[in-house]
Design a protein around this motif. Structure first.
Motif, PDB file in Angstrom:
ATOM      1  N   ALA A  16       0.814  -1.218   0.000  1.00  0.00           N
ATOM      2  CA  ALA A  16       0.000   0.000   0.000  1.00  0.00           C
ATOM      3  C   ALA A  16       0.848   1.269   0.000  1.00  0.00           C
ATOM      4  CB  ALA A  16      -0.942  -0.002   1.198  1.00  0.00           C
ATOM      5  N   ALA A  17       2.123   1.146   0.356  1.00  0.00           N
ATOM      6  CA  ALA A  17       2.994   2.322   0.393  1.00  0.00           C
ATOM      7  C   ALA A  17       3.422   2.767  -0.998  1.00  0.00           C
ATOM      8  CB  ALA A  17       4.230   2.022   1.238  1.00  0.00           C
ATOM      9  N   ILE A  18       3.192   1.930  -2.004  1.00  0.00           N
ATOM     10  CA  ILE A  18       3.547   2.279  -3.379  1.00  0.00           C
ATOM     11  C   ILE A  18       2.285   2.654  -4.133  1.00  0.00           C
ATOM     12  CG2 ILE A  18       4.556   1.438  -5.541  1.00  0.00           C
ATOM     13  CD1 ILE A  18       6.432  -0.267  -3.914  1.00  0.00           C
ATOM     14  N   ASP A  19       2.266   3.857  -4.658  1.00  0.00           N
ATOM     15  CA  ASP A  19       1.100   4.392  -5.367  1.00  0.00           C
ATOM     16  C   ASP A  19       1.023   3.797  -6.767  1.00  0.00           C
ATOM     17  OD1 ASP A  19      -0.962   5.858  -6.431  1.00  0.00           O
ATOM     18  OD2 ASP A  19       0.044   7.808  -6.266  1.00  0.00           O
ATOM     19  N   SER A  20      -0.059   3.087  -7.042  1.00  0.00           N
ATOM     20  CA  SER A  20      -0.209   2.470  -8.365  1.00  0.00           C
ATOM     21  C   SER A  20      -0.311   3.506  -9.481  1.00  0.00           C
ATOM     22  CB  SER A  20      -1.428   1.551  -8.386  1.00  0.00           C
ATOM     23  OG  SER A  20      -2.613   2.295  -8.135  1.00  0.00           O
ATOM     24  N   ALA A  21      -0.634   4.762  -9.120  1.00  0.00           N
ATOM     25  CA  ALA A  21      -0.760   5.833 -10.111  1.00  0.00           C
ATOM     26  C   ALA A  21       0.535   6.629 -10.285  1.00  0.00           C
ATOM     27  CB  ALA A  21      -1.897   6.777  -9.718  1.00  0.00           C
ATOM     28  N   ILE A 171      -1.689  -2.325  -9.943  1.00  0.00           N
ATOM     29  CA  ILE A 171      -2.782  -1.457 -10.370  1.00  0.00           C
ATOM     30  C   ILE A 171      -3.787  -1.295  -9.231  1.00  0.00           C
ATOM     31  CG2 ILE A 171      -2.581  -2.015 -12.828  1.00  0.00           C
ATOM     32  CD1 ILE A 171      -5.041  -3.872 -12.458  1.00  0.00           C
ATOM     33  N   SER A 172      -4.609  -0.255  -9.350  1.00  0.00           N
ATOM     34  CA  SER A 172      -5.648  -0.023  -8.349  1.00  0.00           C
ATOM     35  C   SER A 172      -6.901  -0.832  -8.697  1.00  0.00           C
ATOM     36  CB  SER A 172      -6.006   1.464  -8.287  1.00  0.00           C
ATOM     37  OG  SER A 172      -6.652   1.862  -9.495  1.00  0.00           O
ATOM     38  N   LYS A 173      -7.748  -1.011  -7.716  1.00  0.00           N
ATOM     39  CA  LYS A 173      -8.996  -1.743  -7.940  1.00  0.00           C
ATOM     40  C   LYS A 173      -9.884  -0.992  -8.921  1.00  0.00           C
ATOM     41  CE  LYS A 173     -12.619  -4.227  -5.414  1.00  0.00           C
ATOM     42  NZ  LYS A 173     -13.225  -4.494  -4.085  1.00  0.00           N
ATOM     43  N   GLU A 174      -9.867   0.336  -8.879  1.00  0.00           N
ATOM     44  CA  GLU A 174     -10.697   1.123  -9.785  1.00  0.00           C
ATOM     45  C   GLU A 174     -10.205   1.005 -11.224  1.00  0.00           C
ATOM     46  OE1 GLU A 174     -13.491   3.611 -11.535  1.00  0.00           O
ATOM     47  OE2 GLU A 174     -13.495   2.462  -9.668  1.00  0.00           O
ATOM     48  N   ASP A 206      -7.737  -9.896  -0.292  1.00  0.00           N
ATOM     49  CA  ASP A 206      -7.012 -11.126   0.024  1.00  0.00           C
ATOM     50  C   ASP A 206      -5.809 -11.303  -0.895  1.00  0.00           C
ATOM     51  OD1 ASP A 206      -8.848 -11.747   2.015  1.00  0.00           O
ATOM     52  OD2 ASP A 206     -10.107 -12.921   0.663  1.00  0.00           O
ATOM     53  N   TYR A 207      -5.999 -10.995  -2.175  1.00  0.00           N
ATOM     54  CA  TYR A 207      -4.884 -11.106  -3.118  1.00  0.00           C
ATOM     55  C   TYR A 207      -3.804 -10.066  -2.835  1.00  0.00           C
ATOM     56  CZ  TYR A 207      -6.570 -14.788  -6.192  1.00  0.00           C
ATOM     57  OH  TYR A 207      -6.944 -16.011  -6.692  1.00  0.00           O
ATOM     58  N   GLN A 208      -4.208  -8.865  -2.438  1.00  0.00           N
ATOM     59  CA  GLN A 208      -3.208  -7.846  -2.100  1.00  0.00           C
ATOM     60  C   GLN A 208      -2.352  -8.305  -0.920  1.00  0.00           C
ATOM     61  OE1 GLN A 208      -2.936  -4.744  -4.127  1.00  0.00           O
ATOM     62  NE2 GLN A 208      -4.054  -6.322  -5.250  1.00  0.00           N
ATOM     63  N   ARG A 209      -2.979  -8.902   0.083  1.00  0.00           N
ATOM     64  CA  ARG A 209      -2.225  -9.423   1.231  1.00  0.00           C
ATOM     65  C   ARG A 209      -1.308 -10.569   0.814  1.00  0.00           C
ATOM     66  NH1 ARG A 209      -7.042  -8.200   4.042  1.00  0.00           N
ATOM     67  NH2 ARG A 209      -7.934 -10.244   3.557  1.00  0.00           N
ATOM     68  N   ALA A 210      -1.828 -11.457  -0.038  1.00  0.00           N
ATOM     69  CA  ALA A 210      -1.015 -12.596  -0.492  1.00  0.00           C
ATOM     70  C   ALA A 210       0.193 -12.115  -1.288  1.00  0.00           C
ATOM     71  CB  ALA A 210      -1.867 -13.551  -1.321  1.00  0.00           C
ATOM     72  N   TYR A 211      -0.003 -11.112  -2.130  1.00  0.00           N
ATOM     73  CA  TYR A 211       1.115 -10.543  -2.880  1.00  0.00           C
ATOM     74  C   TYR A 211       2.133  -9.921  -1.932  1.00  0.00           C
ATOM     75  CZ  TYR A 211       0.070 -10.968  -7.874  1.00  0.00           C
ATOM     76  OH  TYR A 211      -0.101 -11.454  -9.152  1.00  0.00           O
ATOM     77  N   VAL A 227       8.198  -3.481  -7.553  1.00  0.00           N
ATOM     78  CA  VAL A 227       6.783  -3.181  -7.746  1.00  0.00           C
ATOM     79  C   VAL A 227       6.686  -2.060  -8.774  1.00  0.00           C
ATOM     80  CG1 VAL A 227       4.655  -2.362  -6.674  1.00  0.00           C
ATOM     81  CG2 VAL A 227       6.165  -3.906  -5.423  1.00  0.00           C
ATOM     82  N   VAL A 228       5.953  -2.306  -9.852  1.00  0.00           N
ATOM     83  CA  VAL A 228       5.856  -1.361 -10.972  1.00  0.00           C
ATOM     84  C   VAL A 228       4.481  -0.708 -10.963  1.00  0.00           C
ATOM     85  CG1 VAL A 228       5.906  -1.123 -13.480  1.00  0.00           C
ATOM     86  CG2 VAL A 228       7.449  -2.759 -12.344  1.00  0.00           C
ATOM     87  N   PRO A 229       4.387   0.571 -10.622  1.00  0.00           N
ATOM     88  CA  PRO A 229       3.091   1.248 -10.711  1.00  0.00           C
ATOM     89  C   PRO A 229       2.560   1.156 -12.134  1.00  0.00           C
ATOM     90  CG  PRO A 229       4.656   2.578  -9.459  1.00  0.00           C
ATOM     91  CD  PRO A 229       5.435   1.458 -10.084  1.00  0.00           C
ATOM     92  N   ALA A 230       1.363   0.575 -12.299  1.00  0.00           N
ATOM     93  CA  ALA A 230       0.906   0.210 -13.639  1.00  0.00           C
ATOM     94  C   ALA A 230      -0.472   0.754 -14.000  1.00  0.00           C
ATOM     95  CB  ALA A 230       0.914  -1.305 -13.786  1.00  0.00           C
TER      96      ALA A 230
END
Length: 268
Positions: A16-21, A171-174, A206-211, A227-230
């Motif tokens: 969560a500390a890495i901004d996907s945008a 990527i973000s969920k949105e 759940d997938y975010q935690r697993a990653y 981690v590549v903001p995508a």
């Protein structure tokens, strides 16, 4: 070139500390960005030629990410100028009956790169510490064993001449929602959509935690995760292209020495 340090997974990693945008690796106006990506693709081709000529080492690019994160697009754009003779791609799907009859690393070991080759894995052995974890098919003890086995497997590859680059396309969920909707709404993209994508989306957290757990447990000196903001496709492509070029440059590749008997030789 911007620094990759911020995006390299360490022991105190939090996804969560890495901004996907984030668009740190995008510079200049749109035309300049296209030119930069093309220049990187050309240099990647030149470096791959040297890798092939040297014939002693190989490079493995591992691409992981949620559905629609852009694994296919990354391969298409980053390797747009690279000779197909020097790059192979393996896409890991749901294991076949034959694959399930072996240990989970069997199918991956069969697809490692040869000397002088770049191999790209579209998904990978990491599916076996993501899906089974989220679905509850394996317990905590088995999860720890698999992390250790993966680290040992990657150490074996590194110690036998494989340089490993692992990228999690973030990527973000949105943004995923928008891309999934586009697959439904646009007739030429509808073939990409699978109802199962929605099942995985319901378990996003759940997938975010697993990653997060898998990346922290398996990012090592010999096989680090980035981690590549995508959310931005162009940023994703530029960042990975620059990471690959940087990695290959640092390998200090050299073509074999020219036979002195060729000096002055004239082909009749």
């Amino acid at each position: 070139m911007p620094s990759f340090k911020k995006y390299r997974v360490g022991s105190k990693f939090k996804l969560a500390a890495i901004d996907s945008a984030d668009t740190t690796f995008i510079e200049g106006h749109e035309d300049t960005q296209r030119e930069r990506l093309d220049a990187l693709a050309v240099e990647l081709d030149e470096l791959q030629n040297l890798l092939h000529a040297e014939g002693r080492r190989k490079l493995l690019l591992v691409l992981q990410g949620m559905d629609t994160s852009g694994k296919d697009g990354t391969i298409r754009w980053v390797f747009s100028r690279t000779s197909p003779l020097g790059v192979r791609v393996t896409a890991f799907k749901v294991p076949s009956e034959e694959e399930r009859a072996h240990d989970y690393l069997w199918r991956c070991h069969a697809a490692v790169p040869r000397n002088g080759e770049i191999m790209v894995w579209n998904r990978s052995h990491y599916e076996d510490v993501l899906v089974p974890v989220v679905e509850g098919w394996i317990d905590k003890a088995e999860i720890r064993r698999r992390y250790a086995q993966i680290n040992d497997f990657e150490r074996l590859l590194a110690e036998t001449g494989t340089v490993i680059v692992k990228c999690m396309l973030h990527i973000s969920k949105e943004v995923q929602r928008e891309r999934l909707q586009a697959r439904i709404d646009e007739p030429d993209k509808r073939w990409k959509f699978k109802l199962g994508d929605l099942d995985a989306r319901k378990k996003w957290d759940d997938y975010q935690r697993a990653y997060e757990q898998a990346l922290a447990a398996t990012s090592s000196a010999h096989a680090p995760w980035h981690v590549v903001p995508a959310d931005s496709k162009r940023h994703r492509n530029l960042m990975i292209a620059q990471l690959l070029v940087k990695t290959l440059r640092e390998m200090k590749l050299k073509a074999p020495a020219v036979d002195s008997a060729l000096d002055g030789l004239v082909v009749q």
